[in-house]
Scaffold this motif. Sequence first.
Motif, PDB file in Angstrom:
ATOM      1  N   SER A   1      37.378  48.575  30.106  1.00  0.00           N
ATOM      2  CA  SER A   1      37.858  47.274  29.650  1.00  0.00           C
ATOM      3  C   SER A   1      37.025  46.158  30.261  1.00  0.00           C
ATOM      4  CB  SER A   1      39.329  47.088  30.045  1.00  0.00           C
ATOM      5  OG  SER A   1      39.805  45.812  29.665  1.00  0.00           O
ATOM      6  N   HIS A   2      37.086  44.989  29.649  1.00  0.00           N
ATOM      7  CA  HIS A   2      36.378  43.837  30.204  1.00  0.00           C
ATOM      8  C   HIS A   2      37.093  43.311  31.441  1.00  0.00           C
ATOM      9  CE1 HIS A   2      33.168  42.736  27.248  1.00  0.00           C
ATOM     10  NE2 HIS A   2      33.808  43.678  26.591  1.00  0.00           N
ATOM     11  N   GLN A   3      38.409  43.433  31.473  1.00  0.00           N
ATOM     12  CA  GLN A   3      39.164  42.917  32.609  1.00  0.00           C
ATOM     13  C   GLN A   3      40.371  43.811  32.842  1.00  0.00           C
ATOM     14  OE1 GLN A   3      41.882  39.366  32.362  1.00  0.00           O
ATOM     15  NE2 GLN A   3      40.299  38.436  33.636  1.00  0.00           N
ATOM     16  N   ILE A   4      40.645  44.135  34.104  1.00  0.00           N
ATOM     17  CA  ILE A   4      41.781  44.990  34.434  1.00  0.00           C
ATOM     18  C   ILE A   4      42.543  44.368  35.602  1.00  0.00           C
ATOM     19  CG2 ILE A   4      42.485  47.258  35.313  1.00  0.00           C
ATOM     20  CD1 ILE A   4      40.127  48.460  33.822  1.00  0.00           C
ATOM     21  N   ARG A   5      43.847  44.152  35.396  1.00  0.00           N
ATOM     22  CA  ARG A   5      44.711  43.619  36.448  1.00  0.00           C
ATOM     23  C   ARG A   5      45.806  44.648  36.730  1.00  0.00           C
ATOM     24  NH1 ARG A   5      46.663  37.611  35.469  1.00  0.00           N
ATOM     25  NH2 ARG A   5      47.198  37.894  37.662  1.00  0.00           N
ATOM     26  N   ILE A   6      46.021  44.932  37.993  1.00  0.00           N
ATOM     27  CA  ILE A   6      46.954  45.980  38.401  1.00  0.00           C
ATOM     28  C   ILE A   6      47.980  45.376  39.353  1.00  0.00           C
ATOM     29  CG2 ILE A   6      47.166  48.200  39.568  1.00  0.00           C
ATOM     30  CD1 ILE A   6      44.121  48.592  38.848  1.00  0.00           C
ATOM     31  N   HIS A   7      49.256  45.485  38.986  1.00  0.00           N
ATOM     32  CA  HIS A   7      50.321  44.916  39.801  1.00  0.00           C
ATOM     33  C   HIS A   7      51.356  45.994  40.111  1.00  0.00           C
ATOM     34  CE1 HIS A   7      54.169  42.673  40.474  1.00  0.00           C
ATOM     35  NE2 HIS A   7      53.369  41.916  41.197  1.00  0.00           N
ATOM     36  N   ASN A   8      51.783  46.038  41.357  1.00  0.00           N
ATOM     37  CA  ASN A   8      52.850  46.946  41.763  1.00  0.00           C
ATOM     38  C   ASN A   8      52.512  48.403  41.426  1.00  0.00           C
ATOM     39  OD1 ASN A   8      55.303  47.732  42.848  1.00  0.00           O
ATOM     40  ND2 ASN A   8      56.454  47.312  40.965  1.00  0.00           N
ATOM     41  N   ALA A   9      51.356  48.855  41.863  1.00  0.00           N
ATOM     42  CA  ALA A   9      50.933  50.243  41.664  1.00  0.00           C
ATOM     43  C   ALA A   9      50.971  50.990  42.990  1.00  0.00           C
ATOM     44  CB  ALA A   9      49.527  50.287  41.074  1.00  0.00           C
TER      45      ALA A   9
ATOM     46  N   SER B   1      33.348  36.325  35.810  1.00  0.00           N
ATOM     47  CA  SER B   1      34.005  36.354  37.122  1.00  0.00           C
ATOM     48  C   SER B   1      33.094  36.855  38.234  1.00  0.00           C
ATOM     49  CB  SER B   1      35.259  37.237  37.052  1.00  0.00           C
ATOM     50  OG  SER B   1      34.911  38.569  36.765  1.00  0.00           O
ATOM     51  N   TYR B   2      31.976  37.512  37.863  1.00  0.00           N
ATOM     52  CA  TYR B   2      31.108  38.074  38.898  1.00  0.00           C
ATOM     53  C   TYR B   2      30.429  37.006  39.742  1.00  0.00           C
ATOM     54  CZ  TYR B   2      27.120  36.956  35.878  1.00  0.00           C
ATOM     55  OH  TYR B   2      26.200  36.304  35.104  1.00  0.00           O
ATOM     56  N   PHE B   3      30.300  35.767  39.231  1.00  0.00           N
ATOM     57  CA  PHE B   3      29.652  34.732  40.037  1.00  0.00           C
ATOM     58  C   PHE B   3      30.618  33.613  40.435  1.00  0.00           C
ATOM     59  CE2 PHE B   3      29.327  32.898  35.794  1.00  0.00           C
ATOM     60  CZ  PHE B   3      29.574  31.556  36.012  1.00  0.00           C
ATOM     61  N   LEU B   4      31.841  33.637  39.882  1.00  0.00           N
ATOM     62  CA  LEU B   4      32.793  32.578  40.200  1.00  0.00           C
ATOM     63  C   LEU B   4      33.439  32.816  41.560  1.00  0.00           C
ATOM     64  CD1 LEU B   4      34.655  32.226  36.773  1.00  0.00           C
ATOM     65  CD2 LEU B   4      33.032  30.591  37.753  1.00  0.00           C
TER      66      LEU B   4
ATOM     67  N   ARG C   1      33.877  45.192  33.237  1.00  0.00           N
ATOM     68  CA  ARG C   1      32.853  44.156  33.266  1.00  0.00           C
ATOM     69  C   ARG C   1      33.073  43.147  34.397  1.00  0.00           C
ATOM     70  NH1 ARG C   1      28.167  43.999  30.710  1.00  0.00           N
ATOM     71  NH2 ARG C   1      28.409  41.789  30.276  1.00  0.00           N
ATOM     72  N   SER C   2      34.268  43.103  34.948  1.00  0.00           N
ATOM     73  CA  SER C   2      34.549  42.177  36.050  1.00  0.00           C
ATOM     74  C   SER C   2      35.290  42.933  37.146  1.00  0.00           C
ATOM     75  CB  SER C   2      35.393  40.999  35.546  1.00  0.00           C
ATOM     76  OG  SER C   2      36.630  41.472  35.024  1.00  0.00           O
ATOM     77  N   ARG C   3      35.449  42.309  38.289  1.00  0.00           N
ATOM     78  CA  ARG C   3      36.100  42.981  39.403  1.00  0.00           C
ATOM     79  C   ARG C   3      37.549  43.324  39.071  1.00  0.00           C
ATOM     80  NH1 ARG C   3      33.231  38.678  41.991  1.00  0.00           N
ATOM     81  NH2 ARG C   3      35.128  37.428  41.944  1.00  0.00           N
TER      82      ARG C   3
ATOM     83  N   GLU D   1      29.125  49.263  37.971  1.00  0.00           N
ATOM     84  CA  GLU D   1      29.545  49.536  39.350  1.00  0.00           C
ATOM     85  C   GLU D   1      30.648  48.596  39.827  1.00  0.00           C
ATOM     86  OE1 GLU D   1      28.440  52.130  40.929  1.00  0.00           O
ATOM     87  OE2 GLU D   1      26.860  52.665  39.512  1.00  0.00           O
ATOM     88  N   LYS D   2      31.237  47.832  38.909  1.00  0.00           N
ATOM     89  CA  LYS D   2      32.313  46.923  39.302  1.00  0.00           C
ATOM     90  C   LYS D   2      33.575  47.674  39.721  1.00  0.00           C
ATOM     91  CE  LYS D   2      30.290  42.935  38.267  1.00  0.00           C
ATOM     92  NZ  LYS D   2      30.030  41.886  39.265  1.00  0.00           N
ATOM     93  N   TRP D   3      33.715  48.920  39.296  1.00  0.00           N
ATOM     94  CA  TRP D   3      34.921  49.687  39.616  1.00  0.00           C
ATOM     95  C   TRP D   3      35.169  49.774  41.126  1.00  0.00           C
ATOM     96  CZ3 TRP D   3      34.202  53.882  42.756  1.00  0.00           C
ATOM     97  CH2 TRP D   3      32.910  54.414  42.821  1.00  0.00           C
ATOM     98  N   SER D   4      34.096  49.674  41.907  1.00  0.00           N
ATOM     99  CA  SER D   4      34.239  49.800  43.359  1.00  0.00           C
ATOM    100  C   SER D   4      34.290  48.451  44.067  1.00  0.00           C
ATOM    101  CB  SER D   4      33.071  50.620  43.936  1.00  0.00           C
ATOM    102  OG  SER D   4      31.835  49.975  43.683  1.00  0.00           O
TER     103      SER D   4
END
Length: 352
Positions: free
Chosen positions: A260-268, A115-118, A278-280, A315-318
């Motif tokens: 984690s390799h991927q993190i999605r956050i909804h309604n936080a 996802s870093y280049f897509l 590993r990805s945004r 550094e993807k956390w930011s």
Amino acid sequence: MENEEAALSSNPNPNLLVADPSLQKKRQSMLDRLSNRHQTRLDNSLTRRSAEFDSSSSPSFESTSTFLSHFSNSKSSIESQLAQCQLCDPTQVKSYLDQISSSIFDLEKLVAENSYFLPSYEVRSSLKTTSDLRQSLEFLSAKLLPKKKFSFRNKPTRKDPIAEPKEEEKEQEPEKKSGFQVPDSPGFWNKKGEILVHNFKGSEVGEFSISDLDSCEVRLMGSVRALFIHRLRNCRLYTGPVTGSVLVDGVEGCVFVMASHQIRIHNAKMSDFYLRVRSRPIIEDSCGVRFAPYCLTYKGIEEELREANLDEETEKWSNVDDFLWLRAVQSPNWSVLPENERLGLVDISRSV
């Protein structure tokens, strides 16, 4: 200098060079320089050939078209597996569904790692595809596998801690809210004011769910493939490596320390996330969320992070994507947690 080298190299009188030490020294120096130049040219040539060989023998998806082609083939394969599953031996349905689930996780991981280049649109589209595949799998599982007995235990107004559900009663009907599917998997359900500890080492848990917790602290050690977090309030969650995805929905006033390799956050709302990813990270319908780097340790975590390919800080956390904020300026829904407000290194080894 080049004229002098040419003169020395083409001198018609070698006896003069032998007789004159200064000329002999200059000639030797010139020969050394010519030899060094030649060796440098050879080294550069070998380096270019090696790079060309490496690039041709190690295929990369750092091309949108190449990635989409591979993604499309994998999607078609999973859809074919879903169709064939309805025709397989009933005694093998569970095993076949598990294989499909593993294939979907591999596809989710592929999206995360590239996802870093897509372009953002392609990331969204790919994530929706994997979500649709996951939902199709869940519908098929409900159709082909016998349903378990369950009872609803959502009583948030109850204040008597003695009446909380027992461990064996934690399984309940998977619930869907705001498009978020909570799977019927091992996990922690309906707890209040407790410290909940689980160690995945030596276990075969692929998915783990954490749902309907209030004022709890959760400590997860070892590696798990996927983590589902739903309806947490005033909680703290510390987890080792998640090799696939973390899905978070409906949390408020919480602190999460996750890798984690991927993190999605909804309604936080009003929650802090300390991430190694590993990805945004992706947020939707969220506000007041803050991000900082991963800060967890326990015995053996370094090896587990290395095996999960999460040992390096990216550094993807930011670099957060707010899918509902389409303007070019910074989204007001998230921010970087100031250093003077961050947690120190959290060691949960002593809690075991």
